[in-house]
Design a protein around this motif. Structure first.
Motif, mmCIF file in Angstrom:
data_model
loop_
_atom_site.group_PDB
_atom_site.id
_atom_site.type_symbol
_atom_site.label_atom_id
_atom_site.label_comp_id
_atom_site.label_asym_id
_atom_site.label_seq_id
_atom_site.Cartn_x
_atom_site.Cartn_y
_atom_site.Cartn_z
ATOM 1 N N THR A 101 0.882 -1.161 0.000
ATOM 2 C CA THR A 101 0.000 0.000 0.000
ATOM 3 C C THR A 101 0.917 1.208 0.000
ATOM 4 O OG1 THR A 101 -0.008 0.289 2.375
ATOM 5 C CG2 THR A 101 -1.613 -1.254 1.473
ATOM 6 N N THR A 102 0.347 2.346 0.201
ATOM 7 C CA THR A 102 1.172 3.551 0.159
ATOM 8 C C THR A 102 2.128 3.588 1.339
ATOM 9 O OG1 THR A 102 1.132 5.939 0.332
ATOM 10 C CG2 THR A 102 -0.693 4.755 1.302
ATOM 11 N N GLU A 139 -6.453 -1.481 3.719
ATOM 12 C CA GLU A 139 -6.550 -1.244 5.156
ATOM 13 C C GLU A 139 -5.868 0.059 5.550
ATOM 14 O OE1 GLU A 139 -4.744 -4.384 7.391
ATOM 15 O OE2 GLU A 139 -3.074 -4.570 6.021
ATOM 16 N N PHE A 140 -4.842 0.475 4.800
ATOM 17 C CA PHE A 140 -4.179 1.725 5.160
ATOM 18 C C PHE A 140 -5.014 2.941 4.770
ATOM 19 C CE2 PHE A 140 -0.897 -1.193 6.005
ATOM 20 C CZ PHE A 140 -0.088 -0.592 6.953
ATOM 21 N N GLU A 141 -5.828 2.784 3.732
ATOM 22 C CA GLU A 141 -6.765 3.858 3.398
ATOM 23 C C GLU A 141 -7.841 3.948 4.490
ATOM 24 O OE1 GLU A 141 -7.757 3.726 -0.692
ATOM 25 O OE2 GLU A 141 -9.021 5.514 -0.621
ATOM 26 N N ARG A 190 -6.406 5.919 7.294
ATOM 27 C CA ARG A 190 -6.421 7.366 7.018
ATOM 28 C C ARG A 190 -7.817 7.941 7.250
ATOM 29 N NH1 ARG A 190 -2.009 5.971 3.694
ATOM 30 N NH2 ARG A 190 -3.264 4.999 2.101
#
Lengths: 321, 321
Positions: free
Chosen positions: A320-321, B3-5, B8
């Motif tokens: 991911t980012t 999941e990282f979005e 955020r």
């Protein structure tokens, strides 16, 4: 004096840490101080790069120095801001003078090119990662945000797409290429040039903007969501470079343009009335589609058929980012 | 949505991310935008905390949320700045909803107490670490820097010293203590209270200031170096708390006060004429020594004899900062 205190002194003595316009106090105190002119605002963005996630480990520290700053400054370009300063939080497992010097050389070069001064940060022991926070100034109320796109606007990009994604198999050592092709693609990956001048030129003209980091389709999706509009992208209009086509073929190059991250080219929406003046001024603007009422991003083929892929965003070696 | 979005979006919805005075644009675009009033400057500081280096791993995420922000905001206090905003770069090996919720609860509580808004950041996968960048405002030219101490000034601190260092063996599980003692010391370690009001009260009065993070002697050394003066510290004047003396004995408590990091109490130099007014106003100021011509830091006993230790700075479980 501990080795991490030595590192701080090393960065404090770096050319990019010697202040600049807007820097009232640089490295060495509890805080840096920035002056902001009346009528201006300060734009702020933070990016973290983790070894083995966002870049291969080991990698060339000179190139990492360039890229780590460019990626962060690109967010300033996307707002139409003029860079002023940055902080660097550097976490290192071990300290070697060679690594630091090469990293700082890349950092200085990119900082000089972007006109941005190192004003502070932190240096700690731990698994290799870097967090850059960048600061820019811009006239109050003129920031290029994501939320202003209007149905009828043109969907535009500021240059060729997909080169950085095309470079990735070269970066990872999964493929080789003719040196002229490899050199061109790798330059886009390792030293992306934040489109600062274009960002400033779009102030008061573009209705929304961002820098492409997740891939054109995914990033158009961010504009569509923030602006509550739909965006149509025409596959036949994607600007791809000759080296990328030579390396991946036309279809592969278009895939990289649609889904490849890391280009850091600006994507923006523009009322059509603004286009001729910007083209006449020489800005490298490519119209890749248009804004419509509705929601989401649609990819169209030559005949206007919906060929939107189900998976958006390029899945490369970072999860991911 | 990855999941990282989701993370955020989770932070964007947190109470501390809902803007505040000076925040023109918060989370969700390429940059945040801060407004700075005419006649004011922006103070900036960055701190990184790495798991296993700056805090035990695992640790209580609620307490980490409080402490990670407090440590960073303390640098604003040391400049006399009023907190405005912060960014959080959070690197996590795995994502668990419980951890995030507890961390955010601690973060929100400290953010509310300090009056500071989360305006951006980055969330990435990797070994656990946090980088906070904090922003404060202060009248141009009134920052409390390290370089203004003058021979003849009083060397002062803003509260009791050594409590956080005393807590460290408890944090690490190396010792136990009576609950009333442990509770008092651990509170200092996990939720240090940045001395923001004191910092503002010292504007235009203190000739230099910083927050004690490396230990009184080491941090007095930073003022001495920046101001090109010497500093004498009197061991008999060290303010130590009753719980610390009960836990470590008088000599041990004084050692912790001299060399213990993590107190985040302000240390500052003050022309003696300024002291009565500040004491009358109720500020908890302790005079621990004085500024002299010369260089370096000297520790004196009751009879004025030099008892300066050879090793400065507290060697706790982090190797360096």
């Amino acid at each position: 004096m501990g080795e991490f205190e030595l590192i701080r002194n090393f960065f404090a003595a770096a050319p990019c840490a010697q202040g600049g316009e807007g820097v009232a106090l640089g490295i060495g105190d509890d805080c840096a101080l920035l002056a902001v002119a009346p009528g201006e605002q300060l734009a702020i963005s933070t990016d973290t790069l983790v070894a083995g996630v966002h870049f291969a480990d080991p990698c060339d520290p000179f190139l990492l120095g360039q890229r780590s700053l460019a990626v962060a400054v690109s967010d300033l370009a996307a707002m139409g801001a003029t860079p002023v300063a940055f902080t660097l939080a550097l976490t290192l497992p071990t300290v070697t003078a060679d690594w630091l010097q090469d990293y700082a050389r890349g950092l200085n070069l990119m900082a000089q090119g972007c006109g941005v001064a190192l004003v502070g940060g932190d240096t700690t022991r731990g698994p290799l990662s870097l967090t850059m926070t960048v600061f820019g100034r811009l006239p109050s109320g003129q920031a290029l945000v994501r939320s202003g796109a209007q149905a009828g606007d043109l969907m535009c990009v500021g240059g060729e797409l997909g080169n950085a994604a095309g470079a990735l198999p070269l970066v990872l050592g999964q493929r080789t290429a003719d040196p002229s092709i490899a050199g061109s693609l790798l330059a886009h990956y390792w030293s992306p040039q934040p489109q600062l001048a274009l960002g400033r030129a779009l102030r008061g003209k573009a209705t929304s903007a961002l820098d492409i980091s997740d891939g054109l389709l995914a990033d158009c999706g961010h504009i569509a969501l923030a602006s509550k509009v739909g965006i149509q992208v025409e596959r036949s209009k994607l600007p791809v470079s000759a080296p990328l086509v030579a390396f991946l073929g036309q279809a592969g190059a278009e895939e990289a343009a649609l889904s490849g991250g890391d280009d850091y080219v600006l994507a923006f929406t523009l009322p059509s009335v603004e286009l001729p003046g910007l083209l006449a001024a020489g800005w490298p603007i490519h119209v890749v589609g248009r804004v419509v009422s509705g929601q989401g991003v649609t990819l169209l083929d030559n005949d206007g058929r919906d060929i939107t892929p189900q998976t958006r965003g390029y899945q490369h070696f970072r999860e991911t980012t």
